[in-house]
Design a protein around this motif. Structure first.
Motif, PDB file in Angstrom:
ATOM      1  N   GLN A  23      -0.049  69.066 -33.032  1.00 11.18           N
ATOM      2  CA  GLN A  23       1.213  68.426 -32.653  1.00 11.18           C
ATOM      3  C   GLN A  23       1.786  69.016 -31.369  1.00 11.18           C
ATOM      4  O   GLN A  23       2.460  68.320 -30.604  1.00 11.18           O
ATOM      5  N   GLU A  24       1.524  70.310 -31.145  1.00  8.37           N
ATOM      6  CA  GLU A  24       2.047  70.975 -29.955  1.00  8.37           C
ATOM      7  C   GLU A  24       1.111  70.884 -28.758  1.00  8.37           C
ATOM      8  O   GLU A  24       1.275  71.617 -27.776  1.00  8.37           O
ATOM      9  N   GLY A  25       0.131  69.992 -28.823  1.00  3.60           N
ATOM     10  CA  GLY A  25      -0.719  69.719 -27.660  1.00  3.60           C
ATOM     11  C   GLY A  25      -1.993  70.522 -27.585  1.00  3.60           C
ATOM     12  O   GLY A  25      -2.745  70.396 -26.604  1.00  3.60           O
ATOM     13  N   GLY A  26      -2.280  71.365 -28.585  1.00  2.00           N
ATOM     14  CA  GLY A  26      -3.504  72.155 -28.561  1.00  2.00           C
ATOM     15  C   GLY A  26      -4.714  71.329 -28.952  1.00  2.00           C
ATOM     16  O   GLY A  26      -4.592  70.317 -29.640  1.00  2.00           O
ATOM     17  N   SER A  27      -5.879  71.770 -28.540  1.00  2.00           N
ATOM     18  CA  SER A  27      -7.135  71.089 -28.884  1.00  2.00           C
ATOM     19  C   SER A  27      -8.064  72.069 -29.595  1.00  2.00           C
ATOM     20  O   SER A  27      -7.854  73.281 -29.561  1.00  2.00           O
ATOM     21  N   ILE A  28      -9.103  71.517 -30.243  1.00  2.00           N
ATOM     22  CA  ILE A  28     -10.010  72.324 -31.055  1.00  2.00           C
ATOM     23  C   ILE A  28     -11.396  72.348 -30.417  1.00  2.00           C
ATOM     24  O   ILE A  28     -11.889  71.326 -29.922  1.00  2.00           O
ATOM     25  N   THR A  29     -12.019  73.522 -30.450  1.00  3.27           N
ATOM     26  CA  THR A  29     -13.353  73.665 -29.871  1.00  3.27           C
ATOM     27  C   THR A  29     -14.106  74.760 -30.622  1.00  3.27           C
ATOM     28  O   THR A  29     -13.595  75.326 -31.592  1.00  3.27           O
ATOM     29  N   GLY A  30     -15.352  75.085 -30.182  1.00  3.68           N
ATOM     30  CA  GLY A  30     -16.143  76.132 -30.817  1.00  3.68           C
ATOM     31  C   GLY A  30     -15.550  77.507 -30.550  1.00  3.68           C
ATOM     32  O   GLY A  30     -14.799  77.707 -29.579  1.00  3.68           O
ATOM     33  N   TRP A  31     -15.886  78.480 -31.374  1.00  7.36           N
ATOM     34  CA  TRP A  31     -15.226  79.789 -31.260  1.00  7.36           C
ATOM     35  C   TRP A  31     -15.628  80.531 -29.983  1.00  7.36           C
ATOM     36  O   TRP A  31     -14.872  81.358 -29.476  1.00  7.36           O
ATOM     37  N   ARG A  32     -16.791  80.263 -29.425  1.00  9.17           N
ATOM     38  CA  ARG A  32     -17.203  80.967 -28.210  1.00  9.17           C
ATOM     39  C   ARG A  32     -16.425  80.484 -26.978  1.00  9.17           C
ATOM     40  O   ARG A  32     -16.260  81.237 -26.018  1.00  9.17           O
ATOM     41  N   GLU A  33     -15.982  79.229 -27.002  1.00 11.62           N
ATOM     42  CA  GLU A  33     -15.265  78.678 -25.848  1.00 11.62           C
ATOM     43  C   GLU A  33     -13.743  78.692 -26.038  1.00 11.62           C
ATOM     44  O   GLU A  33     -12.997  78.429 -25.073  1.00 11.62           O
ATOM     45  N   ALA A  34     -13.265  78.987 -27.215  1.00  9.78           N
ATOM     46  CA  ALA A  34     -11.841  78.834 -27.527  1.00  9.78           C
ATOM     47  C   ALA A  34     -10.989  79.944 -26.916  1.00  9.78           C
ATOM     48  O   ALA A  34     -11.445  81.086 -26.750  1.00  9.78           O
ATOM     49  N   ASP A  35      -9.743  79.565 -26.589  1.00 13.64           N
ATOM     50  CA  ASP A  35      -8.775  80.567 -26.114  1.00 13.64           C
ATOM     51  C   ASP A  35      -8.248  81.412 -27.279  1.00 13.64           C
ATOM     52  O   ASP A  35      -7.920  82.584 -27.101  1.00 13.64           O
ATOM     53  N   TYR A  36      -8.140  80.783 -28.451  1.00 11.24           N
ATOM     54  CA  TYR A  36      -7.642  81.471 -29.647  1.00 11.24           C
ATOM     55  C   TYR A  36      -8.605  81.246 -30.801  1.00 11.24           C
ATOM     56  O   TYR A  36      -9.168  80.161 -30.949  1.00 11.24           O
ATOM     57  N   LEU A  37      -8.767  82.284 -31.637  1.00  8.91           N
ATOM     58  CA  LEU A  37      -9.549  82.172 -32.866  1.00  8.91           C
ATOM     59  C   LEU A  37      -8.611  82.474 -34.038  1.00  8.91           C
ATOM     60  O   LEU A  37      -8.012  83.566 -34.101  1.00  8.91           O
ATOM     61  N   PHE A  38      -8.477  81.522 -34.958  1.00 14.84           N
ATOM     62  CA  PHE A  38      -7.551  81.687 -36.070  1.00 14.84           C
ATOM     63  C   PHE A  38      -8.282  81.695 -37.405  1.00 14.84           C
ATOM     64  O   PHE A  38      -9.174  80.866 -37.648  1.00 14.84           O
ATOM     65  N   SER A  39      -7.869  82.623 -38.257  1.00 16.77           N
ATOM     66  CA  SER A  39      -8.390  82.697 -39.613  1.00 16.77           C
ATOM     67  C   SER A  39      -7.274  83.215 -40.522  1.00 16.77           C
ATOM     68  O   SER A  39      -6.363  83.912 -40.063  1.00 16.77           O
ATOM     69  N   ALA A  40      -7.344  82.872 -41.800  1.00 22.85           N
ATOM     70  CA  ALA A  40      -6.366  83.367 -42.766  1.00 22.85           C
ATOM     71  C   ALA A  40      -7.003  84.315 -43.772  1.00 22.85           C
ATOM     72  O   ALA A  40      -6.318  84.841 -44.639  1.00 22.85           O
ATOM     73  N   ASP A  41      -8.316  84.550 -43.630  1.00 22.94           N
ATOM     74  CA  ASP A  41      -9.010  85.410 -44.577  1.00 22.94           C
ATOM     75  C   ASP A  41     -10.190  86.080 -43.889  1.00 22.94           C
ATOM     76  O   ASP A  41     -11.137  85.408 -43.457  1.00 22.94           O
ATOM     77  N   ALA A  42     -10.124  87.397 -43.800  1.00 17.56           N
ATOM     78  CA  ALA A  42     -11.186  88.148 -43.117  1.00 17.56           C
ATOM     79  C   ALA A  42     -12.497  88.115 -43.887  1.00 17.56           C
ATOM     80  O   ALA A  42     -13.560  88.410 -43.314  1.00 17.56           O
ATOM     81  N   THR A  43     -12.453  87.767 -45.160  1.00 18.64           N
ATOM     82  CA  THR A  43     -13.683  87.729 -45.962  1.00 18.64           C
ATOM     83  C   THR A  43     -14.318  86.341 -45.995  1.00 18.64           C
ATOM     84  O   THR A  43     -15.371  86.160 -46.626  1.00 18.64           O
ATOM     85  N   CYS A  44     -13.686  85.372 -45.349  1.00 20.13           N
ATOM     86  CA  CYS A  44     -14.252  84.027 -45.295  1.00 20.13           C
ATOM     87  C   CYS A  44     -15.587  84.081 -44.531  1.00 20.13           C
ATOM     88  O   CYS A  44     -15.673  84.740 -43.476  1.00 20.13           O
ATOM     89  N   PRO A  45     -16.642  83.414 -45.014  1.00 25.26           N
ATOM     90  CA  PRO A  45     -17.966  83.510 -44.371  1.00 25.26           C
ATOM     91  C   PRO A  45     -17.956  83.186 -42.884  1.00 25.26           C
ATOM     92  O   PRO A  45     -18.613  83.891 -42.093  1.00 25.26           O
ATOM     93  N   ASP A  46     -17.224  82.137 -42.467  1.00 23.58           N
ATOM     94  CA  ASP A  46     -17.240  81.793 -41.046  1.00 23.58           C
ATOM     95  C   ASP A  46     -16.556  82.871 -40.205  1.00 23.58           C
ATOM     96  O   ASP A  46     -16.927  83.113 -39.043  1.00 23.58           O
ATOM     97  N   THR A  47     -15.583  83.553 -40.773  1.00 30.13           N
ATOM     98  CA  THR A  47     -14.892  84.626 -40.062  1.00 30.13           C
ATOM     99  C   THR A  47     -15.756  85.893 -40.027  1.00 30.13           C
ATOM    100  O   THR A  47     -15.799  86.600 -39.002  1.00 30.13           O
TER     101      THR A  47
END
Length: 208
Positions: A23-47
């Motif tokens: 809603q605030e104008g951000g876009s989504i991309t792969g983690w290697r190209e992203a400006d920010y990486l967000f996670s809510a759980d450090a034990t999540c497999p993708d994290t």
């Protein structure tokens, strides 16, 4: 707020955080190209895969807790939020970080939110309990008033004095007459009118 910015989101991130980013104008991309990486759980497999990558080991990427977005939404600002407080370390080193800084900021905010929700629940329960007490008091007072009114009315109807007009003597208190009874002629007694009162319940009716 996040126009021209890109981000990667872990599967552990709540939908409302992702929606706010979009809603605030951000876009989504792969983690290697992203400006920010967000996670809510450090034990999540993708994290965990990011934590184990060479990019993370060489300090090329940093993972942030997604609660950062929730704080930005509350303050309607990015600049007023210290992004360094929301760095999400691997689960294996979080205990060591807690020894230095205490509870992690998202843990404190989660506890505050839970406490606020609990307080709201308690407040609602107290209000409902108070309303029930008030309704009960009103019903008791109404029943008491009604009973007292009925008792007073019954006593009034049972009492001979209850149907007497002020200034008049009850028939029970009149002296008994033992002589002969005769018709009364008002003219003989120099009376032009003779008034009498009949007691009929609580009302008085005048007769001529």
């Amino acid at each position: 707020m996040f126009r021209c910015k890109t981000a990667w989101f872990s599967n552990s991130v709540p939908e409302d955080h992702l929606d706010f980013w979009m809603q605030e104008g951000g876009s989504i991309t792969g983690w290697r190209e992203a400006d920010y990486l967000f996670s809510a759980d450090a034990t999540c497999p993708d994290t965990k895969r990011i934590f184990e990558s060479k990019d993370y080991i060489w300090n090329k990427v940093t993972v942030l807790h997604s609660l950062f977005l929730s704080t930005c939404e509350k303050r309607q600002s990015v600049k007023s939020v210290c992004i360094g407080h929301y760095v999400l370390p691997p689960a294996s080193v979080q205990d060591e970080v807690r020894k230095v800084v205490g509870r992690l900021i998202w843990e404190r905010e989660d506890e505050e939110t839970a406490a606020q929700d609990q307080q709201k629940t308690l407040s609602l329960s107290e209000v409902e309990h108070s309303e029930e007490e008030v309704r009960g008091s009103i019903c008791e007072a109404s029943d008491t008033d009604s009973s007292e009114s009925e008792a007073l009315l019954w006593e009034h109807l049972k009492s001979p004095v209850g149907c007497m007009a002020p200034g008049y003597v009850s028939i029970e208190n009149l002296p008994k007459y033992s002589g002969d009874l005769h018709d009364v002629h008002p003219v003989l007694f120099r009376c032009s009118k003779c008034k009498g009162y009949l007691c009929l319940g609580p009302k008085y009716h005048k007769t001529h």
